[in-house]
Design an enzyme around this catalytic site. Structure first.
Site, mmCIF file in Angstrom:
data_model
loop_
_atom_site.group_PDB
_atom_site.id
_atom_site.type_symbol
_atom_site.label_atom_id
_atom_site.label_comp_id
_atom_site.label_asym_id
_atom_site.label_seq_id
_atom_site.Cartn_x
_atom_site.Cartn_y
_atom_site.Cartn_z
ATOM 1 N N LEU A 1 0.891 -1.162 0.000
ATOM 2 C CA LEU A 1 0.000 0.000 0.000
ATOM 3 C C LEU A 1 0.927 1.210 0.000
ATOM 4 O O LEU A 1 1.997 1.181 0.617
ATOM 5 C CB LEU A 1 -0.885 0.023 1.249
ATOM 6 C CG LEU A 1 -1.995 -1.041 1.345
ATOM 7 C CD1 LEU A 1 -2.748 -0.909 2.661
ATOM 8 C CD2 LEU A 1 -2.969 -0.928 0.172
ATOM 9 N N ASP A 2 0.506 2.277 -0.688
ATOM 10 C CA ASP A 2 1.336 3.485 -0.712
ATOM 11 C C ASP A 2 1.475 4.058 0.696
ATOM 12 O O ASP A 2 0.644 3.790 1.577
ATOM 13 C CB ASP A 2 0.700 4.543 -1.627
ATOM 14 C CG ASP A 2 0.697 4.108 -3.078
ATOM 15 O OD1 ASP A 2 1.466 3.192 -3.424
ATOM 16 O OD2 ASP A 2 -0.087 4.677 -3.856
ATOM 17 N N LYS A 3 2.477 4.906 0.851
ATOM 18 C CA LYS A 3 2.762 5.501 2.165
ATOM 19 C C LYS A 3 1.521 6.148 2.798
ATOM 20 O O LYS A 3 1.277 6.021 3.993
ATOM 21 C CB LYS A 3 3.881 6.549 1.969
ATOM 22 C CG LYS A 3 4.285 7.277 3.202
ATOM 23 C CD LYS A 3 5.458 8.197 2.894
ATOM 24 C CE LYS A 3 5.717 9.172 4.018
ATOM 25 N NZ LYS A 3 6.769 10.147 3.697
ATOM 26 N N HIS B 1 0.764 2.040 -7.703
ATOM 27 C CA HIS B 1 -0.025 3.284 -7.641
ATOM 28 C C HIS B 1 -1.284 3.186 -8.506
ATOM 29 O O HIS B 1 -1.731 4.198 -9.072
ATOM 30 C CB HIS B 1 0.774 4.489 -8.164
ATOM 31 C CG HIS B 1 1.937 4.884 -7.307
ATOM 32 N ND1 HIS B 1 1.933 4.819 -5.928
ATOM 33 C CD2 HIS B 1 3.163 5.385 -7.640
ATOM 34 C CE1 HIS B 1 3.094 5.261 -5.462
ATOM 35 N NE2 HIS B 1 3.864 5.580 -6.471
#
Ligand code: URA
Length: 236
Positions: free
Chosen positions: A103-105, A184
Site C-alpha cells: 500500500l502506498d505511504k 499506484h
C-alpha cells in the site's frame, strides 16, 4: 529440522540465544536436556521446552493490520519513514513476516502480513484475480462518464487497466474494486480521468474485510477459518 532453526522461526529467541541456552542445559526435547543447538528435531511430534516455556511450533503466521498514514510497506529501510513491521511485536519480525502486497505511504487500511511466501505469491499473482476494494475520496467531482471510463479500463502509462467496479457514495467519494495490483494503480487511474486521490483506504482483500475492531496501527492474527478462505482464494 535443527533445534535452533525451529525455536528462532517461532520468534522466541535468536539462534545464538538458543545455542547459549542449550549449553546452559535450559532446553529440553521430549523431557531430556539437549546441549547442542544443531540437534535435529521433528517440530510436528516432539515437545521442545525453551527456558521453561513450551515452544508452540507454527511454520506460518498471517496478520491483519489496519495500516496508518505515513508507513512504508516494507520490512526495513523506510529511508527515514517508519515501516509497517515497526507496528508489530519483535516476535513476528523474528518469524520473517513481510507485507503481502504493497500500500502506498499515505494509503490506509487492510494490510496482510505473513511469512508464507508461497500463498502470498499466489494471492498476488495476476492469474488469481483476487479482488481488492478501496474507499476513496477525490479532489473533483466524478461524472458518470468518468465512472464508465474507470470501469471499462484506463491507460495508466502504457498499461490499460482491467475492468473494475466503481460505486459512488457522493460525487467525490466511493468504493473501487480492482482485481489487479499495479504500482499506484488507483492513484494513476484517477489521474487518467483528470482527477486526484485525496484519501485511499483498503477495505477488503479477497474474502477478508478490514476488521472494524482494529484501530489504525492495530493488528491481529488471522483465524484458522480466515487462512483457509485465503488459501481457497489463492487456488483460483
Ligand atoms: N492503488 C494506489 O494507488 N495506491 C495504493 O496504495 C493501492 C492501490
Amino acid at each position: 529440522m535443527r533445534l535452533d532453526k525451529m525455536i528462532s522461526e517461532c520468534g522466541i529467541a535468536s539462534r545464538s540465544e538458543v545455542a547459549k541456552a542449550a549449553r546452559a542445559g535450559k532446553i529440553t526435547v521430549d523431557g531430556a536436556p539437549v546441549r547442542h543447538a544443531d540437534v535435529k528435531v521433528d517440530p510436528e511430534c516432539q515437545t521442545v521446552v525453551y527456558c521453561g516455556t513450551p515452544v508452540v511450533w507454527r511454520r506460518f503466521v498471517w496478520l491483519m493490520l489496519n495500516k496508518p498514514d505515513g508507513y512504508i510497506s516494507a520490512t526495513e529501510d523506510g529511508r527515514g519513514d517508519p515501516v509497517v513491521t515497526d507496528l508489530l511485536p519483535a516476535e513476528y519480525r523474528k518469524m520473517g513476516v513481510f507485507p503481502c502486497g504493497r500500500l502506498d505511504k499515505h494509503t490506509l487500511g487492510l494490510m496482510l502480513l505473513t511469512n508464507d511466501g508461497t500463498l502470498s505469491h499466489r494471492l498476488l499473482a495476476p492469474k488469481s484475480h483476487v479482488t481488492k476494494s478501496y474507499g476513496f475520496r477525490v479532489k473533483f467531482p466524478l461524472s458518470q462518464e468518468d465512472v464508465a471510463s474507470l470501469e471499462a479500463g484506463v491507460d495508466i502509462g502504457g498499461y490499460v487497466t482491467k475492468p473494475c467496479q466503481v460505486t459512488l457514495t457522493d460525487e467525490k467519494e466511493g468504493i473501487i474494486a480492482i482485481t489487479e495490483g499495479k504500482y499506484h494503480q488507483i492513484k494513476l487511474m484517477m489521474e487518467a480521468v483528470h482527477n486526484q486521490i485525496v484519501f485511499l483506504e483498503r477495505l477488503t482483500f479477497g474474502p477478508l474485510s478490514l476488521d472494524p475492531a482494529l484501530a489504525r496501527g492495530e493488528w491481529r492474527e488471522l483465524t484458522e477459518a480466515e487462512i483457509l478462505q485465503l488459501t481457497e482464494a489463492g487456488r483460483s
